[in-house]
Design an enzyme around this catalytic site. Structure first.
Site: not given
Lengths: 382, 1140
Positions: B336, B481, B503, B537, B617, B746, B766, B769-770
């Protein structure tokens, strides 16, 4: 939600109780010896084994060869009453079961030095057969008051008298019933009888612990094959009578292999003629043959032998030690040759090491520079 | 079954006790272990089940455990609470009954999501009386696993309301920035969407377990074969010899007297007898021993201080104790991203302002400094709003601000104004930001620390404080955005000056710059490259002054566009486009999505070990790729990753095929110019890295290709017709990133690899969802120490940090595998050597199933005489120590190749066992045939002979174990020599007069004969020398890497004991020469801009009764619900909502 508290506060220290203990054991860092098979250790070891084993093998072989042994196979000896008939044939006649067929053999013996033992040997006799081995009652033999009904059922069919469950056999079972009952006498030069001792032939522990006589022999009968009941095996000596009879004790210690020898008598060396052993010369051996074995292709023999620190005559160990010792030497030589040849191929070894430098990314330079040093060390190892 | 056979005296050659003793011991140990395991599992489940939540019962809030929450209950959640069940949101503390939730546990997305209650239920607010009288009918879909959909209908007060996902809080979410909320339980327990997604818990068994079962069947067949041989031979023997031998040993009474049928009957019975005595080749104690070894190896993991995470006080934990050796065979890791690779913390790391780059600390001479604990941080103490957690190392930036450099001020003003962050003043006066995305929060908080404090906002103003002076900007418009625009702007007016701050992604911004700043553009671009290469980033900042008339004109267009009914979004985008041009570049920011410590190193090392890592992910493609680079999963040397993002089956197939063709083309043209090529020549695994490629390359799947695939495409790629193609492509790539995948996907990806590749897979994650993939993979690892427990509870191993995976696999996994393999090889050897002596003996005892050994020896052999040394070996052995295991990750490859225990190795062990048993039987046979003791006594009796073989067996097998032991601790010495000494002592005592056993006196008689000792020496030599010779030969002529490293370790140890072995790589930054790559990624979701401008989420509310009610259509994009007018707060500032 205790985690996340500042590390340096004393309370923080307190909450950190889940940290594993940093002991050598828990961290798998126990001091340890980590042996590696290198030429330095393996090659000398091979040679050492070789050097040790070969002389040992020789010594064993010599010891074994120094033992005097005489073997007489009398399976098909002639019936002294009827020279046209072998004793084996004699017992093929069912009517003769239980009788004795005497045969006499004159033998030339070499000189036997030291204590001489007389054995009987049987072949193809399966004393180690499962049904045979278990067909006994150790409690009965130990003299415990075993009632007929509580006799070991493994003794069947020699447990109780046929048709009468309240009468048992003493001792019960197939082992006892098949007690070897040939007997030998030996005369030197047709004149001097050789005294044979019938005690001191069984294991001391067997005689003192395992075999004891019961207080009475009520409801006990002799096994079918026997001529006399057990309490009459040696009427002359009470210490050798009943279950304490050493012939019985020896027989009851079943052999591991279908060909076996059992101690029959010791030569009495208190006799002046035989105080240093047995003299060379002619001996007449008289055999009271009453134990048929030919039906199942067995053989019987009588053996006279001296002993050494090793026991009886058996060249096997000597030869085996010689072979193993030689093999080790040969292996040592082969590996030395390989080692020398391989020594010339250092380049390869060095390469694999050099290549690994790439694996250790970002390792300090000093470490990589040491590579050549290690190569030399590895070479030095040889 | 065997045990039952033994109870029949006819066929039993052993007393029942011989099987009972090991059986009882075995059952006892198994029972204890299972009990402990069960207890632990329950304890963990209880933690979750007993979490408390507030449930409204009879008008009162009571604390109730999670597992007692029932459908229909009304639950109150407080801020930062976990949602206990799937809830229908009834009311919430925030205005308009909004509440914010974090769904990271569910889908890995870190941004906050807004949920809103239905107006009618929102009126209940937190009035418990009203709540408890709440009565409604709710009709909804059956429980399912779709996280993004919900359909239902609420009938309340005789009115029907349609329910969708926007009104539902799913279990596993966390309530954020919301004081409280109430919810009605729709699904609880197993019916929750989270649980429906987590898949079934399967009982996991290791590869070796399965192999072992197969081998046991093989052994059983072998056993039957041996017994058949004995049976036939017995029949023959009985008819030729046994029949005639009846004079001394009559057949049993129930056996027919005729020669043929009698022999046959006995033979058939003997078959069963031999099954009994030869069954020790399939030892009962095997499984228990294996379990014990695994348990201890799990304990090592629990106890490892290097797997302990200090900051969270979390040690690693092996939750399943049965999978250890599989850790040494992992070929695929599915990881993940959020919370696993990254910390989910964004930090403002660097920036470029007006062509000047800030962020790297320099010393006086201008040399770059490595950032460490000791690097001095910039002191922000002058600023009362500064946050202590903010770290920045380049003091020049602050100096420039303080000296009033205009561009720098503009830069931070931009940061402070252009965002959709909500400020919140806590009770203690602290100012806190509620950012919808962590990136944005990081930027605003950076501005705050540098003295440009964003203080408050209303729907039409933004208040900032610059160096103690408050500046109020009139917010004219937020150009929000979205994924297409990849930028956001605000238009503000102050002192009559209208400014647009923007930005966004560098490529997007650069297209819209004024030509005048082309020089700056070049400079900034080079900085951006630098930032991007270090995995940061990046965002570009630009601004533009607007003339009022231009703005007014534009505003009209904007108005018109915003009321368009069709394609309003497109229309708005077009309008935005018009004004966002000819902007002036201000600078660029670089945000670090903080990786967990040591992740790049761990990934690099695991990759070197031959493990392939797939990142799965729920996050967006850009973010995922960005992280891929920063954690060195994707490297600069690689080709540009193939991106599969098509939306239909055909297109996906086409894209996959194209990618595959390209790889094939590259390979056939021999472009192996970079990367690691593995040469798997025989046992020697050496890694060559080089451009010459002179080495044979058998395994070229390690190309330098990477694949990025989208969730939409994955739907098609996982279909049966495409999965082969996908798998082939996936396996020819070095790195695979799947983004925007659902939890179930997954699991499907893991399942695909698990099914088709027959490799061992590991999933690490963690969040909730995993869970599905953690359960699906052979081994699931959960990151513990986080708030969520779901992943940990589903996992087999839990640890606090991703980087510990390196140690878990390369050290613990490798050791466990090595130990298990050594153990199994030895165990089979030991039992064959032991049991087959019976078989050889059969030839001499008329195939009567007579045992060679004392029955007690048979029952004690496996448990007391030979088990401890090999158990200790299985617990403690290590070929090279942990440092070297990590430094030479290639040591892991034998596990990948399944090289240490497979059918061949097993057969080899069996052969060794058979040969050993021959030697063990026939050397004593030769030595004891016709011999007698020194004083003439019998020596070749059953009991003595059996004891001789048994004693030699014990010594020889223990010595053999000694030979296998490569790490001799005190324990090893103790149990090894202890076992041998114990055997002799026990035999002496047990066969002594006091006990009265039938073997009385045998031990003394045997041990006092020279024959025995000579036999012992000879047999042991004969058994050991060939093994030593073979091992010496292989380790010298064809050494494995392990041999070499071992040798090296020793040289190192002897030559420089004092040398520090710590060669861990220090730097995570790597400079490279690759060209431009956009580091743009922004975990942002559109929609907040409208929330702000519409004022819906504002606390201070305008008195705007005269205005038409604010519709929520913009938020929910549904026209079904209408909000009621915002409540009036008398003391609030008078601010009018500039309504669209």
């Amino acid at each position: 939600m205790a985690p996340g508290t500042p590390t340096d506060s004393p309370q923080g220290e307190k909450t950190k109780n889940r940290r594993p203990k940093d002991t050598k054991f828990k961290q798998q860092k126990l001091p340890a010896w980590q042996p590696i098979l290198t030429a330095n250790t393996v090659l000398p070891a091979f040679f050492a084994i070789g050097v040790a084993f070969i002389p040992l093998g020789v010594a064993l072989l010599v010891t074994s060869n120094n033992i005097t042994e005489f073997v007489l196979d009398y399976t098909n000896c002639k019936n002294s009453q009827n020279p046209n008939e072998t004793c084996a044939k004699f017992f093929e006649n069912v009517n003769n079961t239980g009788l004795i067929c005497r045969c006499e053999q004159e033998v030339e013996l070499p000189e036997f030095k030291g204590q001489v033992y007389m054995y009987y040997g049987l072949t193809n006799f399966y004393q180690n057969h499962r049904r045979y081995v278990k067909s006994r009652d150790d409690n009965q033999l130990n003299g415990q008051s075993v009632g007929v009904s509580s006799l070991n059922t493994d003794c069947d069919p020699y447990r109780t008298v046929k048709g009468n469950d309240s009468e048992g056999y003493a001792p019960c079972g197939a082992i006892a019933n098949s007690l070897f009952n040939d007997s030998y006498t030996m005369v030197f030069n047709n004149s001097v009888p050789v005294n044979l001792l019938k005690t001191g032939i069984a294991w001391v522990s067997d005689k003192s612990v395992k075999f004891n006589n019961p207080s009475n022999w009520d409801h006990m009968h002799k096994p079918p094959n026997w001529a006399r009941p057990v309490w009459e095996l040696d009427v002359n000596a009470t210490s050798n009578n009943g279950y304490k009879n050493e012939d019985l004790i020896v027989w009851m210690r079943t052999a591991a292999l279908p060909s076996f020898r059992k101690l029959y008598r010791r030569i009495d060396h208190s006799q002046t003629e035989f105080k240093d052993g047995l003299q060379a010369g002619t001996y007449k051996i008289t055999i009271d043959y009453s134990y048929p074995v030919t039906a199942f292709q067995g053989t019987k023999s009588i053996i006279l032998t001296t002993t050494s620190w090793l026991g009886g005559k058996n060249p096997f160990l000597g030869i085996a030690y010689l072979v193993v010792g030689s093999l080790c030497i040969i292996l040592g030589v082969i590996f030395s040759v390989i080692q020398l040849k391989w020594g010339k191929r250092v380049g390869d070894f060095g390469k694999t090491f050099a290549v690994k430098k790439i694996l250790i990314q970002n390792v300090p330079k000093s470490f990589c520079l040491k590579e050549s040093f290690y190569q030399n060390q590895i070479l030095g190892e040889k | 079954m065997v045990f039952l056979c033994q109870l029949l005296p006819v066929i039993s050659s052993l007393t029942p006790l011989t099987t009972v003793i090991p059986l009882v011991a075995v059952l006892l140990v198994t029972a204890i272990k299972d009990a402990v395991d069960d207890f632990q599992r329950h304890k963990n489940d209880d933690i979750v089940n007993n979490r408390l939540s507030y449930v409204l019962r009879d008008g009162k809030l009571i604390e109730e455990r999670w597992h007692k929450v029932m459908v229909g209950d009304i639950i109150k959640l407080n801020n930062n609470d976990f949602v206990a069940a799937d809830l229908l949101l009834l009311s919430a503390s925030e205005p308009n009954s909004l509440c914010y939730i974090e769904t990271a546990e569910l889908d890995g997305e870190t941004n906050l999501k807004v949920k809103q209650a239905i107006d009618e239920t929102a009126q209940l607010e937190d009035n418990h009386d009203l709540m408890s009288e709440f009565s409604a009918e709710l009709l909804c879909e059956p429980p399912n696993n779709r996280l993004s959909k919900f359909e239902g209908k609420l009938t309340y007060n005789r009115k029907e309301y349609s329910l969708d996902n926007e009104k539902v809080l799913l279990r596993g979410c966390i309530l954020r920035n919301t004081a409280w909320c109430y919810g009605l339980v729709i699904f609880a327990g197993r019916d929750t969407k989270l649980m429906m997604n987590s898949g079934k818990t399967k009982f996991k068994r290791t590869h070796i377990d399965r192999l072992m079962n197969l081998l046991i069947i093989g052994i059983f067949l072998f056993l039957v074969t041996m017994c058949l041989i004995c049976t036939v031979a017995c029949g023959v023997w009985e008819s030729f010899i046994g029949y005639d031998f009846q004079a001394y040993l009559p057949w049993e009474s129930f056996v027919p007297t005729s020669k043929e049928t009698g022999s046959a009957t006995i033979a058939v019975l003997v078959f069963l007898s031999y099954i009994i005595i030869l069954n020790t080749v399939v030892p009962i104690s095997l499984y228990v021993s294996v379990e014990i070894i695994r348990l201890v190896n799990s304990l090592w993991i629990n106890w490892d201080v290097k797997l302990y995470y200090d900051k969270k006080d979390t040690p690693a934990k092996a939750r399943t104790t049965t999978l250890n050796e599989e850790l040494g065979q992992i070929e695929y890791i599915f990881s993940d991203k959020t919370g696993t690779l990254t910390q989910n913390i964004m930090t403002f790391n660097k920036c470029s302002i007006n062509g000047k780059s800030y962020g790297d600390p320099m010393d006086e001479l201008g040399n770059m400094l490595e950032i460490s604990e000791r690097t001095p941080k910039v002191d922000f103490s002058d600023n009362s709003y500064a946050e202590p957690s903010f770290e920045f190392y380049d003091k020049h930036l602050l100096e420039d601000i303080q000296s009033g450099v205009k561009e720098t001020e503009a830069f931070f003003r931009n940061l402070a104004l252009c965002h959709t962050v909500m400020p919140e003043t806590k009770k203690d006066g602290r100012l806190e930001y509620q950012a919808q995305s962590p990136d944005e929060g990081a930027l605003v908080s950076a501005a705050r620390n540098f003295g440009f404090v964003f203080k408050s906002r209303t729907p039409s103003t933004i208040t900032i404080e610059v160096n103690g002076e408050t500046e109020i900007y009139e917010l004219l418009c937020i150009l929000d955005f979205n994924n297409v625009r990849k930028r956001m702007s605000v238009i503000v007016r102050k002192d009559g000056k209208i400014t647009l701050y923007c930005k966004g992604a560098d490529s997007i911004i650069f297209e819209r710059l004024d030509p005048s700043c082309s020089q700056l553009k070049e400079l900034t671009l080079s900085h951006l490259n630098e930032f991007a290469q270090t995995g940061l980033r990046t965002l570009c900042l630009a601004q533009k002054e607007l003339q009022p008339d231009v703005y007014d004109k534009w505003k009209e267009k904007h108005q018109a566009a915003s009321v368009t009914l069709d394609n309003r979004d497109d229309a708005l985008d077009g309008v935005y486009e018009e004004i966002e041009k000819n902007m002036i570049l201000v600078g660029a920011t670089a945000i670090e999505d903080k990786l967990q410590d040591g992740v790049p190193d761990a990934i690099a090392n695991l990759a070197l070990a031959g493990i392939k890592i797939w990142v799965l992910t729920g996050d967006k493609q850009e973010t995922a790729i960005n992280i891929g680079y920063s954690c060195r999963l994707l490297t600069e040397e690689m080709e540009e990753p193939f991106i599969i993002s098509a939306e239909s089956c055909e297109e996906v197939q086409k894209e996959l095929q194209t990618a595959l063709d390209e790889i094939k083309k590259a390979k056939t043209s021999g472009r192996n110019d970079v990367g690691v090529i593995i040469a798997n020549g025989g046992g020697g695994q050496a890694v060559y890295n080089g451009t010459n490629g002179h080495l044979p390359t058998q395994q070229e799947e390690y190309g330098d290709f990477a694949l990025v695939i989208n969730g939409h495409s994955l739907v098609y790629a996982l279909k049966p017709e495409l999965e082969g193609l996908f798998l082939e492509l996936g396996c020819s790539c070095k790195a695979i990133i799947c983004c925007r995948v659902t939890p179930l996907q997954k699991a499907l990806v893991v399942d695909l690899v698990k099914r088709s590749k027959k490799s061992i897979t590991l999933a690490i994650g963690d969040g909730a969802n995993d869970v599905s993939m953690i359960k699906m993979a052979h081994i699931g690892v959960g990151i513990s120490g986080q708030e969520g427990m779901q992943a940990v509870l589903a996992s087999d191993y839990s640890m606090a940090q991703f980087r510990y995976l390196e140690r878990l696999l390369l050290v613990h996994g490798r050791w466990s595998y090595l130990r298990m393999c050594k153990f199994l090889r030895y165990f089979f050897y030991k039992n064959f050597a032991f049991t087959l002596c019976h078989f050889w003996f059969a030839f001499f005892c008329g195939f009567s199933a007579q045992t060679l050994y004392d029955p007690y020896f048979i029952s004690l052999y496996n448990v007391f005489y030979t088990s401890l040394p090999v158990l200790v070996l299985g617990m403690l052995d290590q070929d090279v120590n942990d440092d070297y295991s990590i430094r030479y990750p290639k040591l892991y490859t034998p596990g990948l190749q399944d090289a240490l225990f497979n059918k061949r190795k097993f057969l080899w062990s069996v052969c060794e066992g058979v040969i050993s048993s021959l030697i063990l039987f026939f050397i004593p046979y030769g030595a004891f045939l016709y011999t007698h003791g020194v004083s003439g006594y019998d020596l070749a009796d059953m009991q003595s002979f059996g004891t001789v073989v048994a004693a030699i067996l014990v010594v020889a097998t223990n010595l053999r174990c000694a030979l296998d032991t490569s790490y001799w601790t005190g324990f090893n010495h103790f149990v090894m020599w202890g076992s041998i000494i114990y055997f002799f002592c026990f035999i002496l005592a047990f066969y002594s007069e006091g006990i009265g056993y039938s073997y009385v006196g045998v031990a003394l008689s045997v041990f006092s004969s020279a024959n025995f000792w000579l036999c012992l020496l000879l047999t042991c030599t004969l058994l050991i020398v060939p093994v030593v010779a073979y091992r010496f030969y292989t380790s010298n002529i064809n050494p494995t890497l392990s041999d070499k490293v071992r040798l090296r370790q020793r040289i190192k140890k002897t030559k420089s004991r004092s040398r520090d072995l710590n060669f861990r790589r220090q730097s995570t930054m790597r400079r490279s020469t690759r060209s431009m790559r956009s580091g743009y990624a922004f975990a942002h979701q559109e929609g907040f801009g409208e929330l702000i401008t519409s004022g819906i989420n504002m606390r201070e509310r305008a008195e705007d009764k005269h205005k038409e009610p604010v519709t929520l259509t913009k938020i929910t994009r549904h026209d079904s619900t209408r909000s009621k007018p915002p409540p009036v707060e008398p003391n609030s500032n008078i601010v009018f909502v500039e309504h669209l």
